[in-house]
Design an enzyme around this catalytic site. Structure first.
Site, PDB file in Angstrom:
ATOM      1  N   GLY A 116      23.275  10.704  19.357  1.00 12.82           N
ATOM      2  CA  GLY A 116      22.032  10.256  19.626  1.00 12.82           C
ATOM      3  C   GLY A 116      22.144   8.711  19.622  1.00 12.82           C
ATOM      4  CB  SER A 117      24.432   5.828  20.412  1.00 17.27           C
ATOM      5  OG  SER A 117      24.295   4.432  20.395  1.00 17.27           O
ATOM      6  CB  ALA A 119      17.337   8.765  20.898  1.00 17.41           C
ATOM      7  CG  ASP A 161      19.799  12.791  21.769  1.00 22.66           C
ATOM      8  OD1 ASP A 161      20.170  13.912  21.429  1.00 22.66           O
ATOM      9  OD2 ASP A 161      20.688  12.041  22.545  1.00 22.66           O
TER      10      ASP A 161
END
Length: 325
Positions: A116-117, A119, A161
């Site tokens: 989920g980078s 987000a 996410d």
């Protein structure tokens, strides 16, 4: 003073704002969630993103300091367009588009690993921009701003996410809505990075192709993954780590039948199981990215992490959820 009313941002004296978020991982439900099945999402609270927003003089333009781009925001590459959107969309929501800010992003959430980078960065930046103008975003407004950024990053995001990176407890995701999941006892997980970027778009396309070619068989696999998610939710509520591990192992087997695993993932899953993991599976889109392993306790998690490192994992993280029984 902080307000929940965006109109008050227009008269507020800008200040240094800050906020943070964290990574997430999917316990059970990846790919099946695209077809209407539920998913369980875990926070990875120790892998964080921090955003700091500093007001700048008029006409100075927006600036960004990050691992991907440092310099004027209007010269940022396509890779950080979701971050650009986080800034501009939040300023627009607050009604202060004429104000200029410098944003610093410090992220420990790896990109293209199913954690989920994008987000997480969007969550931290949008909240930090709002904080700089004395506004605390309500949960639904925050979610919509994150989703606006996620549409730039992913096209048609499910919202999984965006929900996962702002929740400090496991969440049940179904039909676009979430519920926090009650826990009995503590669960300790190890997240391991294969060192290979995940290929989510390719994996999703492959599942779609398989589903089009044989909807009955693939639909049955996806439904089975949904059933495993339901079982896993029950094991979290009951505090049954052994049963949870079994559902994780079964889920990995089903994901392999969908052709979304990889030799790297399968090798590390095997290493985790050889180290005594109660269960291990890929997490996220697959075709690279990360795996998730369930340990009995913190010391066991350390041993699993060591074994995964010896087997080639590029990085590992330990995350705990719930309270010690």
């Amino acid at each position: 003073m902080t307000s929940n009313h965006p109109a008050e941002a227009r008269t507020a004296t800008p200040r240094v704002g800050s906020s943070s978020s964290h990574g997430k991982t999917i316990l059970i439900g990846e790919h099946a969630v695209v077809y209407g099945e539920p998913a369980l999402v875990l926070p990875v609270n120790d892998v964080r993103v921090t955003a700091t927003v500093t007001p700048t003089p008029e006409r100075s333009g927006h600036g960004l300091t990050s691992a991907v781009h440092t310099g004027p925001l209007d010269l940022a590459p396509a890779a950080v367009m979701p971050t650009v959107t986080a800034v501009t969309a939040t300023l627009r929501y607050l009604g202060v588009e004429d104000q200029h800010v410098h944003v610093r992003v410090d992220s420990a959430v790896p990109t293209a690993r199913g954690m989920g980078s994008s987000a997480a960065v969007a969550a931290a930046v949008t909240a930090a921009v709002a904080d700089a103008f004395g506004v605390c975003l309500d949960a639904e407004t925050h979610h919509e701003l994150i989703q606006e950024c996620e549409r730039i990053a992913h096209g048609r995001p499910s919202g999984l996410d965006a929900r996962g990176v702002v929740s400090d407890v496991p969440v049940w995701f179904e039909g676009g809505s979430i519920e926090p999941v009650a826990l009995t006892g503590e669960f300790v997980f190890v997240v391991a990075d294969t060192g290979v970027p995940g290929h989510t778009r390719q994996a999703v396309a492959a599942v779609r192709e398989h589903h089009t070619r044989d909807p009955r068989a693939v639909g049955a696999v996806l439904a089975d993954i949904g059933d495993l998610a339901r079982q896993a939710r029950g094991t979290l509520v009951d505090g049954d780590a052994q049963a949870l591990g079994a559902t994780m192992d079964a889920a990995h087997g089903l994901l392999r039948t969908l052709d979304v695993s990889s030799p790297d993932l399968d090798r590390l899953v095997g290493a985790a199981r050889n180290a005594g993991a109660l269960g291990a599976k890929l997490t996220g889109g697959g075709r690279g990215g990360c795996l998730l392993a369930l340990a009995t306790d913190g010391d066991h998690a350390d041993r699993i992490a060591t074994a995964l490192g010896d087997a080639g994992a590029a990085a590992t993280w330990t995350t705990r959820i719930g309270d010690r029984a």
